[in-house]
Scaffold this motif. Structure first.
Motif, mmCIF file in Angstrom:
data_model
loop_
_atom_site.group_PDB
_atom_site.id
_atom_site.type_symbol
_atom_site.label_atom_id
_atom_site.label_comp_id
_atom_site.label_asym_id
_atom_site.label_seq_id
_atom_site.Cartn_x
_atom_site.Cartn_y
_atom_site.Cartn_z
ATOM 1 N N PRO A 140 0.834 -1.211 0.000
ATOM 2 C CA PRO A 140 0.000 0.000 0.000
ATOM 3 C C PRO A 140 0.867 1.259 0.000
ATOM 4 N N LYS A 141 0.434 2.252 -0.771
ATOM 5 C CA LYS A 141 1.229 3.490 -0.828
ATOM 6 C C LYS A 141 1.270 4.167 0.544
ATOM 7 N N TYR A 142 0.126 4.203 1.232
ATOM 8 C CA TYR A 142 0.054 4.808 2.558
ATOM 9 C C TYR A 142 -0.460 3.798 3.579
ATOM 10 N N ILE A 143 0.117 3.838 4.769
ATOM 11 C CA ILE A 143 -0.376 3.074 5.911
ATOM 12 C C ILE A 143 -0.537 4.045 7.074
ATOM 13 N N ASN A 144 -1.689 3.992 7.722
ATOM 14 C CA ASN A 144 -1.947 4.858 8.878
ATOM 15 C C ASN A 144 -1.855 4.065 10.173
ATOM 16 N N SER A 145 -1.689 4.785 11.269
ATOM 17 C CA SER A 145 -1.826 4.151 12.578
ATOM 18 C C SER A 145 -3.231 3.572 12.681
ATOM 19 N N PRO A 146 -3.380 2.454 13.397
ATOM 20 C CA PRO A 146 -4.713 1.856 13.544
ATOM 21 C C PRO A 146 -5.585 2.676 14.491
ATOM 22 N N GLN A 147 -6.846 2.348 14.492
ATOM 23 C CA GLN A 147 -7.776 2.999 15.407
ATOM 24 C C GLN A 147 -7.406 2.666 16.843
ATOM 25 N N THR A 148 -7.333 3.678 17.685
ATOM 26 C CA THR A 148 -7.064 3.497 19.108
ATOM 27 C C THR A 148 -8.045 4.376 19.878
ATOM 28 N N PHE A 163 -6.964 7.820 18.779
ATOM 29 C CA PHE A 163 -6.726 8.138 17.365
ATOM 30 C C PHE A 163 -7.866 7.577 16.531
ATOM 31 N N ASN A 164 -8.627 8.488 15.923
ATOM 32 C CA ASN A 164 -9.740 8.105 15.066
ATOM 33 C C ASN A 164 -9.605 8.887 13.773
ATOM 34 N N LYS A 165 -9.178 8.211 12.711
ATOM 35 C CA LYS A 165 -8.847 8.937 11.477
ATOM 36 C C LYS A 165 -10.069 9.574 10.820
ATOM 37 N N SER A 166 -11.264 9.126 11.182
ATOM 38 C CA SER A 166 -12.463 9.757 10.619
ATOM 39 C C SER A 166 -12.761 11.097 11.265
ATOM 40 N N ILE A 223 -9.691 25.551 3.726
ATOM 41 C CA ILE A 223 -9.361 24.891 2.458
ATOM 42 C C ILE A 223 -9.099 23.421 2.764
ATOM 43 N N VAL A 224 -9.702 22.538 1.991
ATOM 44 C CA VAL A 224 -9.532 21.098 2.196
ATOM 45 C C VAL A 224 -8.902 20.488 0.953
ATOM 46 N N VAL A 225 -7.786 19.770 1.127
ATOM 47 C CA VAL A 225 -7.120 19.069 0.029
ATOM 48 C C VAL A 225 -7.118 17.580 0.335
ATOM 49 N N GLU A 226 -6.690 16.769 -0.661
ATOM 50 C CA GLU A 226 -6.806 15.327 -0.510
ATOM 51 C C GLU A 226 -5.551 14.672 0.062
ATOM 52 N N GLY A 227 -4.375 15.250 -0.142
ATOM 53 C CA GLY A 227 -3.142 14.575 0.243
ATOM 54 C C GLY A 227 -2.301 15.343 1.247
ATOM 55 N N PHE A 228 -1.424 14.613 1.951
ATOM 56 C CA PHE A 228 -0.516 15.243 2.912
ATOM 57 C C PHE A 228 0.434 16.206 2.217
ATOM 58 N N ILE A 277 -0.446 29.521 2.300
ATOM 59 C CA ILE A 277 -1.900 29.316 2.319
ATOM 60 C C ILE A 277 -2.187 28.392 3.491
ATOM 61 N N SER A 278 -2.197 28.972 4.668
ATOM 62 C CA SER A 278 -2.121 28.174 5.896
ATOM 63 C C SER A 278 -3.461 27.786 6.492
ATOM 64 N N ASN A 279 -4.566 28.167 5.848
ATOM 65 C CA ASN A 279 -5.888 27.753 6.338
ATOM 66 C C ASN A 279 -6.303 26.440 5.675
ATOM 67 N N THR A 280 -5.339 25.511 5.574
ATOM 68 C CA THR A 280 -5.512 24.276 4.813
ATOM 69 C C THR A 280 -5.396 23.051 5.703
ATOM 70 N N VAL A 281 -6.276 22.070 5.471
ATOM 71 C CA VAL A 281 -6.224 20.779 6.158
ATOM 72 C C VAL A 281 -6.411 19.675 5.124
ATOM 73 N N ALA A 282 -6.103 18.441 5.538
ATOM 74 C CA ALA A 282 -6.331 17.266 4.688
ATOM 75 C C ALA A 282 -6.899 16.148 5.536
ATOM 76 N N ALA A 283 -7.780 15.353 4.930
ATOM 77 C CA ALA A 283 -8.317 14.183 5.624
ATOM 78 C C ALA A 283 -7.285 13.067 5.606
ATOM 79 N N MET A 284 -7.492 12.076 6.463
ATOM 80 C CA MET A 284 -6.533 10.988 6.633
ATOM 81 C C MET A 284 -6.785 9.858 5.639
ATOM 82 N N GLY A 285 -6.786 10.167 4.336
ATOM 83 C CA GLY A 285 -6.969 9.133 3.337
ATOM 84 C C GLY A 285 -8.383 8.595 3.282
ATOM 85 N N THR A 286 -9.312 9.296 3.927
ATOM 86 C CA THR A 286 -10.712 8.879 3.921
ATOM 87 C C THR A 286 -11.554 9.992 3.316
#
Length: 637
Positions: A235-243, A246-249, A269-274, A285-294
């Protein structure tokens, strides 16, 4: 433990200077106090003062005033209870049932991840292949350090982890925790071996997980197994598991850096990648976040809705980007508005900014339009609207979009899209509107409230016109100066030893005090503790009044805490108010003397008036504004 005791314990644990500094606010010491550029309004000269001993702050520019809990409330745009919970966790105040952040295991968890992130970052800087990969993507040491990007070069890191986490938790249980938290696989090998590491931080900047990207520059090795492990089949990306922590959603990458800029700009601003998020931040452009691959979910929206209700999505220009736009739109909570931008000439924002540049990127963002309009446009290309069957399919496919727009209360957009669909089909608008109303009523019963909100179409309008605040601020009336009340209030707030004396005086002379001042003390006596009074000042007093109160607190004799001079100043204030009482009594006597026709009553009242005048002359009048400037030094000379 009573609620008041909980609040007091949390406040006692806080260093308000450190707290405010933790929000990336530059604080400078100025004598006994500290000052900074106010985080609640734009300014070039610091007017935001922090009072460490009393643990409160005041801005002489905008009037923001309060204690540590109030600061977190206003800065984070959360409730009092939410702020209390967060501070309890941050300062390790063990208060049962308030927050999982008070869990001792949470502290071990974050300290462990911080230690590992620190060493992964060092490993990246010392690893030529990993650094070469970043450089080929247009990133250097500055970006690696700013975002603490790392590299995992340890295949079986248990022994090394013990060295890194020495003093954190217990040696026996740590290994089990590392496996549960996803730092290790069950066989003791690293979950993230040969991956570029992105530390994932919560809204306060604490490391709570990792995302690891496969390193595409595979190192030369003679071991076939190693080659297989390094192949692109992984897999290109692997995240830490749910704990539990830590909840990636619910987590957004770089949220801890973006929260204040989101407030400042009025939208997120929302983008798709890290790498997309990093590139935008590095470009200012610092008002930017990204979701955790979801997919961006309703929980992600909720994470930021206290800061803004306006979102601008920048999607990758491919099929995945189109699907992401659809998922984001149908996750919109009520009252949230979202626009979408699909870049042309590059596959993602990272590549676009690197190859084409920021100026063109800003112009692309300016072409953004509401997600619902974009999805309606997509339908035109999906169906053959030149045919009757295609028109029917197009109309039915648009129904869920119109239903969602209506559900979230965006009636102006609803009306606009009805018009767009009618224009596309060449059908009378009223007929299309009736069809939608009929079918939406069958599909679901939706109670729609008219919001009166229209969605602007450009980033410029977003910056100028979107309502980014959830706080209704009532304008204060500017009242005339009342130096006695101002200085009594300053002493009351800062010097607890005088409070009983002040409270007794206020009760006795309440009729002769400023109305707001009287209301404040009445509320303090009945509803909240004196130490919490700072948080309620803006409810009673104008900004100008409070400025003068805090300027009095900055007087040298007040800062040095000289009780005799403070007592003298307080006595002078009491004297001024007592003088008001006498003036009021004299006016009352004058009216009664004029009104009475009884000679004996008139003589009696005149005698009282003379006695009152004589008593007033015995106590020399004081010019409050002139005399207080030296803290009472010249009184009685």
């Amino acid at each position: 433990m009573e609620f008041k005791e909980i609040v007091r314990e949390v406040k006692d644990a806080i260093n308000i200077v450190d707290l405010i500094s933790s929000y990336h606010i530059q604080v400078q010491q100025s004598g006994k106090y500290y000052k900074a550029l106010c985080p609640f309004h734009g300014e070039k000269t610091p007017s935001f003062y922090i009072y460490p001993e009393k643990k409160h702050y005041h801005c002489f520019g905008c009037g923001a005033t309060g204690d540590a809990i109030k600061f977190v409330q206003e800065y984070e745009k959360i409730t009092f209870i939410e702020a209390l919970k967060e501070l309890a966790g941050r300062y390790s105040v063990a208060i049962p049932s308030l927050s999982d952040r008070t869990n001792p295991l949470k502290q071990i968890y974050t300290e462990t991840f911080e230690a590992v992130a620190k060493h992964y970052h060092r490993a990246l800087l010392d690893h030529p292949t990993a650094m070469k990969y970043l450089e080929e993507r247009g990133y250097g040491i500055a970006e690696a350090q700013q975002f603490q990007i790392g590299y995992c070069d340890l295949r079986f890191p248990i022994k090394t982890f013990h060295l890194w986490t020495k003093g954190i938790g217990g040696e026996t249980e740590n290994e089990q925790h590392w496996k549960e938290w996803g730092l290790l696989n069950q066989d003791g090998s690293s979950r993230f071996y040969r991956r570029i590491m992105f530390p994932i931080r919560d809204r306060y900047g604490a490391c709570i997980g990792f995302s690891g990207r496969l390193l595409e520059l595979v190192e030369n090795t003679s071991a076939a197994a190693d080659k297989k492990e390094s192949s692109f089949e992984a897999p290109k990306y692997i995240n830490s598991p749910q704990t539990p922590f830590f909840n990636k959603s619910r987590i957004l990458y770089l949220e801890h850096l973006a929260r204040k800029p989101i407030q400042d700009f009025g939208f997120a601003i929302v983008v798709e990648g890290f790498f997309d998020a990093i590139r935008l931040h590095a470009s200012g452009i610092s008002n930017t976040v990204a979701a955790m691959g979801t997919a961006f979910s309703s929980e992600h929206f909720r994470a930021l809705e206290k800061l803004t209700k306006q979102f601008l999505f920048i999607f990758d220009n491919d099929e995945a980007g189109k699907k992401a736009a659809e998922r984001a739109f149908f996750s919109l909570p009520a009252e949230i508005r979202a626009m979408g931008c699909f870049l042309s000439g590059a596959k993602d924002p990272d590549e676009y900014l690197l190859r084409i540049g920021k100026d063109h990127f800003i112009r692309e963002m300016a072409s953004a339009k509401p997600l619902e309009e974009y999805l309606i446009d997509l339908l035109k290309n999906r169906y053959e609207i030149t045919r009757v069957a295609g028109q029917d399919e197009y109309l039915r496919a648009s129904l869920p979009i119109l239903g969602k727009v209506k559900e979230i209360g965006n009636l102006p957009s609803y009306e606009k899209i009805v018009g767009l669909v009618a224009g596309t089909l060449g059908i009378e608008r009223q007929k299309v509107a009736s069809w939608y109303e009929q079918h939406l009523a069958k599909k679901t019963a939706v109670n729609v409230e008219t919001r009166g909100l229209d969605l602007p179409k450009t980033v410029k309008e977003v910056g100028e016109g979107w309502d980014s605040s959830s706080v209704n601020v009532k304008p204060k009336q500017t009242r005339e100066e009342n130096p006695a009340e101002e200085q009594i209030l300053a002493i009351y707030l800062e010097r607890s030893s005088f409070r009983k004396e002040i409270e007794a005086f206020v009760l006795e002379h309440t009729a002769y005090l400023d109305e707001n001042f009287r209301s404040f003390f009445d509320k303090t006596r009945k509803e909240f503790e004196p130490d919490d009074a700072t948080n309620h000042l803006n409810e009673f007093f104008s900004k100008e009044f409070l400025h003068r109160v805090f300027r009095f607190m900055n007087r040298p004799f007040f800062i040095k805490d000289e009780p005799e001079r403070i007592s003298k100043a307080l006595g002078d204030c009491f004297g001024i108010i007592q003088s008001r009482q006498k003036v009021s009594q004299m006016k009352t006597l004058e009216r009664r003397i004029q009104d009475t026709t009884d000679p004996e009553e008139k003589n009696r009242l005149m005698k009282q008036s003379v006695e009152l005048i004589g008593a007033s002359k015995k106590k020399k009048g004081t010019d409050l504004k002139g005399g207080f400037s030296d803290g009472g030094r010249n009184r009685g000379r």
